[in-house]
Design a protein around this motif. Sequence first.
Motif, PDB file in Angstrom:
ATOM      1  N   ALA A 338     -31.746  20.736  11.156  1.00 45.81           N
ATOM      2  CA  ALA A 338     -33.057  20.546  11.805  1.00 45.81           C
ATOM      3  C   ALA A 338     -33.095  19.218  12.556  1.00 45.81           C
ATOM      4  CB  ALA A 338     -34.170  20.608  10.753  1.00 45.81           C
ATOM      5  N   ILE A 339     -32.583  18.154  11.955  1.00 41.70           N
ATOM      6  CA  ILE A 339     -32.595  16.841  12.609  1.00 41.70           C
ATOM      7  C   ILE A 339     -31.741  16.898  13.872  1.00 41.70           C
ATOM      8  CG2 ILE A 339     -31.785  14.442  12.393  1.00 41.70           C
ATOM      9  CD1 ILE A 339     -32.588  14.668   9.365  1.00 41.70           C
ATOM     10  N   ARG A 340     -30.565  17.498  13.776  1.00 40.42           N
ATOM     11  CA  ARG A 340     -29.700  17.604  14.975  1.00 40.42           C
ATOM     12  C   ARG A 340     -30.380  18.401  16.083  1.00 40.42           C
ATOM     13  NH1 ARG A 340     -25.615  17.372  11.878  1.00 40.42           N
ATOM     14  NH2 ARG A 340     -25.351  19.588  11.509  1.00 40.42           N
ATOM     15  N   ASP A 341     -31.025  19.493  15.700  1.00 40.16           N
ATOM     16  CA  ASP A 341     -31.747  20.323  16.663  1.00 40.16           C
ATOM     17  C   ASP A 341     -32.831  19.506  17.372  1.00 40.16           C
ATOM     18  OD1 ASP A 341     -32.833  23.091  17.616  1.00 40.16           O
ATOM     19  OD2 ASP A 341     -34.562  22.205  16.583  1.00 40.16           O
ATOM     20  N   ARG A 342     -33.645  18.750  16.616  1.00 36.81           N
ATOM     21  CA  ARG A 342     -34.728  17.980  17.243  1.00 36.81           C
ATOM     22  C   ARG A 342     -34.173  16.856  18.114  1.00 36.81           C
ATOM     23  NH1 ARG A 342     -35.920  21.739  14.246  1.00 36.81           N
ATOM     24  NH2 ARG A 342     -37.964  21.999  13.259  1.00 36.81           N
ATOM     25  N   LEU A 343     -33.097  16.212  17.659  1.00 37.60           N
ATOM     26  CA  LEU A 343     -32.526  15.126  18.468  1.00 37.60           C
ATOM     27  C   LEU A 343     -31.924  15.672  19.756  1.00 37.60           C
ATOM     28  CD1 LEU A 343     -30.851  12.779  15.812  1.00 37.60           C
ATOM     29  CD2 LEU A 343     -32.898  12.329  17.199  1.00 37.60           C
ATOM     30  N   ARG A 344     -31.284  16.823  19.660  1.00 36.48           N
ATOM     31  CA  ARG A 344     -30.691  17.423  20.856  1.00 36.48           C
ATOM     32  C   ARG A 344     -31.784  17.752  21.875  1.00 36.48           C
ATOM     33  NH1 ARG A 344     -29.991  22.376  22.299  1.00 36.48           N
ATOM     34  NH2 ARG A 344     -30.438  23.266  20.255  1.00 36.48           N
ATOM     35  N   ARG A 345     -32.891  18.304  21.386  1.00 33.20           N
ATOM     36  CA  ARG A 345     -33.983  18.652  22.317  1.00 33.20           C
ATOM     37  C   ARG A 345     -34.661  17.417  22.887  1.00 33.20           C
ATOM     38  NH1 ARG A 345     -35.526  24.100  21.145  1.00 33.20           N
ATOM     39  NH2 ARG A 345     -34.576  24.757  19.199  1.00 33.20           N
ATOM     40  N   ALA A 346     -34.675  16.331  22.088  1.00 30.34           N
ATOM     41  CA  ALA A 346     -35.329  15.105  22.563  1.00 30.34           C
ATOM     42  C   ALA A 346     -34.447  14.362  23.542  1.00 30.34           C
ATOM     43  CB  ALA A 346     -35.665  14.197  21.375  1.00 30.34           C
ATOM     44  N   GLY A 347     -33.149  14.691  23.546  1.00 28.89           N
ATOM     45  CA  GLY A 347     -32.183  13.938  24.328  1.00 28.89           C
ATOM     46  C   GLY A 347     -32.195  14.302  25.801  1.00 28.89           C
ATOM     47  N   VAL A 348     -31.456  13.483  26.577  1.00 32.18           N
ATOM     48  CA  VAL A 348     -31.409  13.751  28.012  1.00 32.18           C
ATOM     49  C   VAL A 348     -30.214  14.652  28.340  1.00 32.18           C
ATOM     50  CG1 VAL A 348     -32.647  11.758  28.828  1.00 32.18           C
ATOM     51  CG2 VAL A 348     -30.214  11.541  28.313  1.00 32.18           C
TER      52      VAL A 348
END
Length: 348
Positions: A338-348
């Motif tokens: 879940a954390i990886r998913d949210r960071l990936r979506r937040a990323g550029v």
Amino acid sequence: MTDVIRVDPVHPDAAALARAANCLRRGGLVAFPTETVYGLGVHALDRAAVQRLFVAKGRPANDPLIVHVESLVQVHDLVLNVPDAARDLAARFWPGPLTLVLPRSPRVPDEVTAGLSTVAVRVPAHPVARALLAAAGIPVAAPSANLFSRPSPTRASHVLDDLDGRIDLVVDGGATEVGVESTVLDLSGVVPTILRPGAVSLDTLRAILPRVEPRSPGEPVRGAMPSPGMLERHYSPRAPLTVFDGASADAVARLVREACASIAQGRRVGIMAADEDRAALAEVERLGAGAIVSYLGSEHDLATVASRLYAAMRELDASGVERILVRGFPGDDGLGVAIRDRLRRAGV
Ligand code: TXA
Ligand code: MG
């Protein structure tokens, strides 16, 4: 004007919740804590109210909402039927951070489901959410209580930062516990599929329902339109965010090099790190005002990392950094995914 009612997170005052419940029943917009993030609640069967909610959030109408109910009993009014799988999963995971997508009843307005033939339902575990749903006695549609595409709110102050003056009421029950949104599991098709990873992991779901599959990244979502919760860029801070994935020590070393280079160019940098990174980041912190470091917790304590993730993004944004650098976090299941998913979506 947006009113704020502060309540005890474990034993919320009944009179305060009665006021919030009345507001919901009359079509008002009420933000309240769930165990995952704050939701922006609205009477799920009141079309006009649901439309006002989309306007308040700036949310595109093609992104369906999760309907929150007190228990599985109320789900029967919202769906065509409750399959055995849903019954079994509810018995194990509700109340809790699991959302089930089921074929919807015609009673549920199109505004809630974005015209899809399914509806997402969940029974939240937070005592304030449970007491509010019980007092209201209606199904409550509630997206995360942020402006569209901003990080989800994990404190009442985050809700006010985004929505003050745009909604009727915030029930302030303190910081939420989990910090990332619920696992969304689609039970409407042939293969039960995780549409959004969350605290309820693939493995624990498979213990109840062995056929559950994760959605492969990039695969289009079935139905009318892919929903923005599944869009690549989402949950974003204002400052561009870069994730340094890979083996921890190497990733942190690359992050430090990048941070030092940016600071040398006169840019203000925000860093989201693990407690284990303190020594490696000493070099950056010596550079002083150019860098703000937010420690999220140990890389072995993902519950703490998840609970601080969105607050850290918002705090770094508020401090005016021009970019945010984040170290990746390990973990192949549950919160790690879940954390990886949210960071990936937040990323550029
Ligand atoms: O933890 C949570 O789920 C929080 C709290 C407030 O309950 N809610 C939340 O809501 O995160 P929201 O609206 O921010 O995200 C709901 C997600 C979106 O990705 C949406 O596309 C998906 O659930 N969803 C809702 N209804 C759906 C449906 N019928 N089919 C597929 N996906 C659906
Ligand atoms: Mg959301």
